[in-house]
Write a protein that holds these residues in place. Structure first.
Motif, PDB file in Angstrom:
ATOM      1  N   LYS A 302       0.813  -1.220   0.000  1.00 45.00           N
ATOM      2  CA  LYS A 302       0.000   0.000   0.000  1.00 45.00           C
ATOM      3  C   LYS A 302       0.848   1.273   0.000  1.00 45.00           C
ATOM      4  O   LYS A 302       0.325   2.375  -0.105  1.00 45.00           O
ATOM      5  CB  LYS A 302      -0.924   0.001   1.231  1.00 45.00           C
ATOM      6  CG  LYS A 302      -2.035  -1.008   1.114  1.00 45.00           C
ATOM      7  CD  LYS A 302      -3.019  -0.881   2.248  1.00 45.00           C
ATOM      8  CE  LYS A 302      -4.104  -1.934   2.084  1.00 45.00           C
ATOM      9  NZ  LYS A 302      -4.823  -2.155   3.334  1.00 45.00           N
ATOM     10  N   SER A 326       5.440   6.612 -12.049  1.00 45.33           N
ATOM     11  CA  SER A 326       5.496   5.531 -11.051  1.00 45.33           C
ATOM     12  C   SER A 326       5.559   6.082  -9.634  1.00 45.33           C
ATOM     13  O   SER A 326       5.098   5.425  -8.692  1.00 45.33           O
ATOM     14  CB  SER A 326       6.740   4.658 -11.259  1.00 45.33           C
ATOM     15  OG  SER A 326       6.670   3.982 -12.477  1.00 45.33           O
ATOM     16  N   CYS A 329       2.471   6.056  -7.578  1.00 45.32           N
ATOM     17  CA  CYS A 329       1.712   4.793  -7.584  1.00 45.32           C
ATOM     18  C   CYS A 329       1.892   4.037  -6.278  1.00 45.32           C
ATOM     19  O   CYS A 329       2.959   4.118  -5.658  1.00 45.32           O
ATOM     20  CB  CYS A 329       2.259   3.869  -8.663  1.00 45.32           C
ATOM     21  SG  CYS A 329       1.570   4.075 -10.256  1.00 45.32           S
ATOM     22  N   ARG A 330       0.869   3.262  -5.913  1.00 40.67           N
ATOM     23  CA  ARG A 330       1.083   2.316  -4.817  1.00 40.67           C
ATOM     24  C   ARG A 330       1.892   1.144  -5.387  1.00 40.67           C
ATOM     25  O   ARG A 330       1.725   0.777  -6.553  1.00 40.67           O
ATOM     26  CB  ARG A 330      -0.252   1.818  -4.257  1.00 40.67           C
ATOM     27  CG  ARG A 330      -1.063   2.946  -3.692  1.00 40.67           C
ATOM     28  CD  ARG A 330      -2.023   2.545  -2.603  1.00 40.67           C
ATOM     29  NE  ARG A 330      -2.754   3.739  -2.188  1.00 40.67           N
ATOM     30  CZ  ARG A 330      -2.285   4.643  -1.325  1.00 40.67           C
ATOM     31  NH1 ARG A 330      -1.099   4.470  -0.771  1.00 40.67           N
ATOM     32  NH2 ARG A 330      -2.987   5.715  -1.024  1.00 40.67           N
ATOM     33  N   ALA A 332       1.747  -2.021  -4.999  1.00 40.81           N
ATOM     34  CA  ALA A 332       0.975  -3.162  -5.493  1.00 40.81           C
ATOM     35  C   ALA A 332       0.426  -2.904  -6.891  1.00 40.81           C
ATOM     36  O   ALA A 332       0.100  -3.835  -7.624  1.00 40.81           O
ATOM     37  CB  ALA A 332      -0.170  -3.461  -4.521  1.00 40.81           C
ATOM     38  N   GLU A 333       0.302  -1.600  -7.264  1.00 38.18           N
ATOM     39  CA  GLU A 333      -0.292  -1.267  -8.567  1.00 38.18           C
ATOM     40  C   GLU A 333       0.741  -1.175  -9.682  1.00 38.18           C
ATOM     41  O   GLU A 333       0.391  -0.960 -10.834  1.00 38.18           O
ATOM     42  CB  GLU A 333      -1.021   0.095  -8.473  1.00 38.18           C
ATOM     43  CG  GLU A 333      -2.218   0.075  -7.542  1.00 38.18           C
ATOM     44  CD  GLU A 333      -2.630   1.501  -7.136  1.00 38.18           C
ATOM     45  OE1 GLU A 333      -2.009   2.474  -7.614  1.00 38.18           O
ATOM     46  OE2 GLU A 333      -3.547   1.600  -6.303  1.00 38.18           O
ATOM     47  N   LEU A 334       2.040  -1.333  -9.331  1.00 37.17           N
ATOM     48  CA  LEU A 334       3.082  -1.170 -10.354  1.00 37.17           C
ATOM     49  C   LEU A 334       2.998  -2.281 -11.394  1.00 37.17           C
ATOM     50  O   LEU A 334       2.856  -3.455 -11.052  1.00 37.17           O
ATOM     51  CB  LEU A 334       4.477  -1.237  -9.723  1.00 37.17           C
ATOM     52  CG  LEU A 334       5.046   0.018  -9.088  1.00 37.17           C
ATOM     53  CD1 LEU A 334       6.433  -0.293  -8.515  1.00 37.17           C
ATOM     54  CD2 LEU A 334       5.146   1.152 -10.105  1.00 37.17           C
ATOM     55  N   SER A 335       3.102  -1.904 -12.661  1.00 34.43           N
ATOM     56  CA  SER A 335       3.126  -2.924 -13.716  1.00 34.43           C
ATOM     57  C   SER A 335       4.472  -3.641 -13.672  1.00 34.43           C
ATOM     58  O   SER A 335       5.441  -3.148 -13.068  1.00 34.43           O
ATOM     59  CB  SER A 335       2.953  -2.261 -15.085  1.00 34.43           C
ATOM     60  OG  SER A 335       4.095  -1.464 -15.352  1.00 34.43           O
TER      61      SER A 335
END
Ligand SMILES: Cc1cc2nc3c(=O)[nH]c(=O)nc-3n(C[C@H](O)[C@H](O)[C@H](O)COP(=O)(O)OP(=O)(O)OC[C@H]3O[C@@H](n4cnc5c(N)ncnc54)[C@H](O)[C@@H]3O)c2cc1C
Length: 419
Positions: A302, A326, A329-330, A332-335
């Motif tokens: 998170k 990036s 971004c959280r 967990a959401e990183l590609s």
């Protein structure tokens, strides 16, 4: 012109010249030293920020670069760091051990230079300071060196001396008069062209060539690396971080310092010994950490990327390393692609330096007289018996950490034992 005879004539009263003189004089040899500076041991006196990193407890040939990696072994085996520790300790010079086995003077580097000079003077060595070497030849029996006062030479348009202050000059023949010195043994201990602002020159290379020795091109090392104007990490001058810097397959994990022009600090200075123009350097800003593991850790999912990186690195550096989309971004959401890019930026930042900051900022110069025809035991030339070359004039360059001064002592002693 006057003829002056001496057994051993040493060109350069720097680190290796003084050590060689002290050693030869202790054997009863009549020794004369010539230097265009007014003071002895100029580089020793400014070394290590004025505290002179005079040796290193971890001493191996692998700490040196040069055309023949085995060459330093013999001299290093016969003059060890503990021999140097004994010398300074017996003469009440206080020293301290710092990280990575580096030994520094506690008070001043002058203590070491003064000790060597005093030892030489006590053994009867003659110092011809503020004297410039005009020419060297061999007349079939002995070396003949012509010298002239450095200031006069400078006034006449010569290179002259850049030195200031220090030991008063030992006048030899009145101002302006060239003098010829004859000696059976000639020791070239004139160092490298690094740090020319205190009078460093490449005269030793020219003399070596004259007697048939090949010279590897000089390049500044132990020097900051400069980056192109478009380098994304410009503007961080003053920030220092531990980092692993890799170039030409050699890595150093040490402090790295951002400068106005690029990178410096021990990690960059060490890398400069191995870096060649056009080659990249790779920087790991989190050596010993596993960013991928931290990104995968459930408790970090998170967190904002910039928050995690801000815990690991200085904020301004972290901001530059993370792509703007990036950063907020959280985790967990990183590609997958964003994670890979982040890993690359943090663990394998790659840049091609445009160059170094040059000889004026270099603590040493790599290259020098090739050692193919030099005895590793005595530093004597196989091409011209009686000619010795010691210290940084040779193609032997130490890493940061007291290795260059130790080489100067060890090679100077090797020559002084025989010359
Ligand atoms: C800023 C700086 C810091 C350093 N710090 C350290 C350190 O902490 N530890 C370490 O191990 N190494 C250090 N070094 C490197 C170390 O000082 C040198 O490698 C070492 O002094 C080389 O010894 P040398 O006898 O070969 O040459 P030098 O000590 O440079 O002596 C050469 C002598 O020759 C003289 N000379 C040159 N040209 C002529 C000429 N044309 N005519 C007459 N005389 C001439 C010079 O005046 C000089 O006295 C440092 C170098 C610099 C520049």
């Amino acid at each position: 012109m006057t003829r002056t005879d001496t057994d051993v004539l040493i060109l350069g009263a720097g680190a290796s010249g003084l050590f060689c003189a002290m050693t030869a004089a202790a054997r009863g040899r009549r020794v004369t030293l010539v230097d265009h500076a007014r003071a002895t041991g100029r580089k020793v006196r400014i070394a290590g920020g004025g505290k002179c990193n005079f040796t290193n407890l971890e001493m191996h040939a692998r700490h040196y670069v040069g055309g023949n990696p085995h060459f330093p072994k013999s001299a290093l085996a016969r003059f060890t760091p503990w021999d140097m520790v004994s010398l300074v300790s017996e003469n009440a010079i206080a020293w301290e051990e710092r990280e990575h086995g580096q030994l520094f003077c506690l008070r001043s580097a002058d203590d070491v230079a003064d000790l060597l000079e005093q030892r030489c003077r006590a053994s009867g060595c003659r110092f011809l300071l503020d004297q410039r070497v005009e020419g060297v030849e061999h007349d079939g029996e002995a070396f003949v060196v012509t010298i002239a006062p450095a200031q006069v030479a400078a006034a006449e348009g010569g290179t002259g001396s850049h030195a200031q202050g220090g030991t008063p000059r030992d006048a030899i023949d009145g101002p302006g008069k060239p003098t010829r010195l004859r000696a059976a043994s000639l020791v070239v201990a004139t160092g490298s062209a690094a740090w020319p602002q205190i009078g460093a020159t490449d005269i030793g290379h020219r003399i070596a060539r004259q007697f048939g020795h090949a010279v590897a091109p000089s390049r500044p090392v132990l020097v900051p690396l400069a980056m192109a104007p478009q380098w994304p990490l410009h503007g961080l001058a003053g920030i220092a971080v531990p980092a692993r810097v890799t170039t030409a397959g050699t890595s150093f994990t040490l402090p790295l310092l951002f400068t106005h022009r690029g990178i410096s600090g021990p990690a960059a200075l060490q890398a400069s010994c191995y870096w060649q123009p056009g080659q990249p350097v790779e920087i790991d800003f989190l050596p010993g950490e596993n960013l991928d593991g931290l990104l995968r850790a459930p408790e970090h999912g998170k967190l904002l990327v910039r928050t995690l990186l801000g815990r690991l690195l200085p904020d301004r550096l972290a901001e530059r390393l993370v792509a703007p989309d990036s950063a907020g971004c959280r985790i967990a959401e990183l590609s997958k692609a964003a994670r890979t890019a982040l890993h690359q930026a943090v663990h394998a930042h790659t840049a091609v330096p445009t160059g170094t900051e040059g000889m004026r900022k270099a603590e040493a110069a790599a290259g020098g007289v090739r050692v193919d025809h030099i005895s590793s035991r005595s530093m004597e030339s196989a091409l011209r018996p009686g000619l010795f070359l010691t210290g940084e004039v040779l193609d032997v360059t130490g890493q940061l950490g007291g290795y260059n001064l130790h080489w100067a002592w060890a090679s100077g002693k090797a020559a002084g034992d025989i010359a």
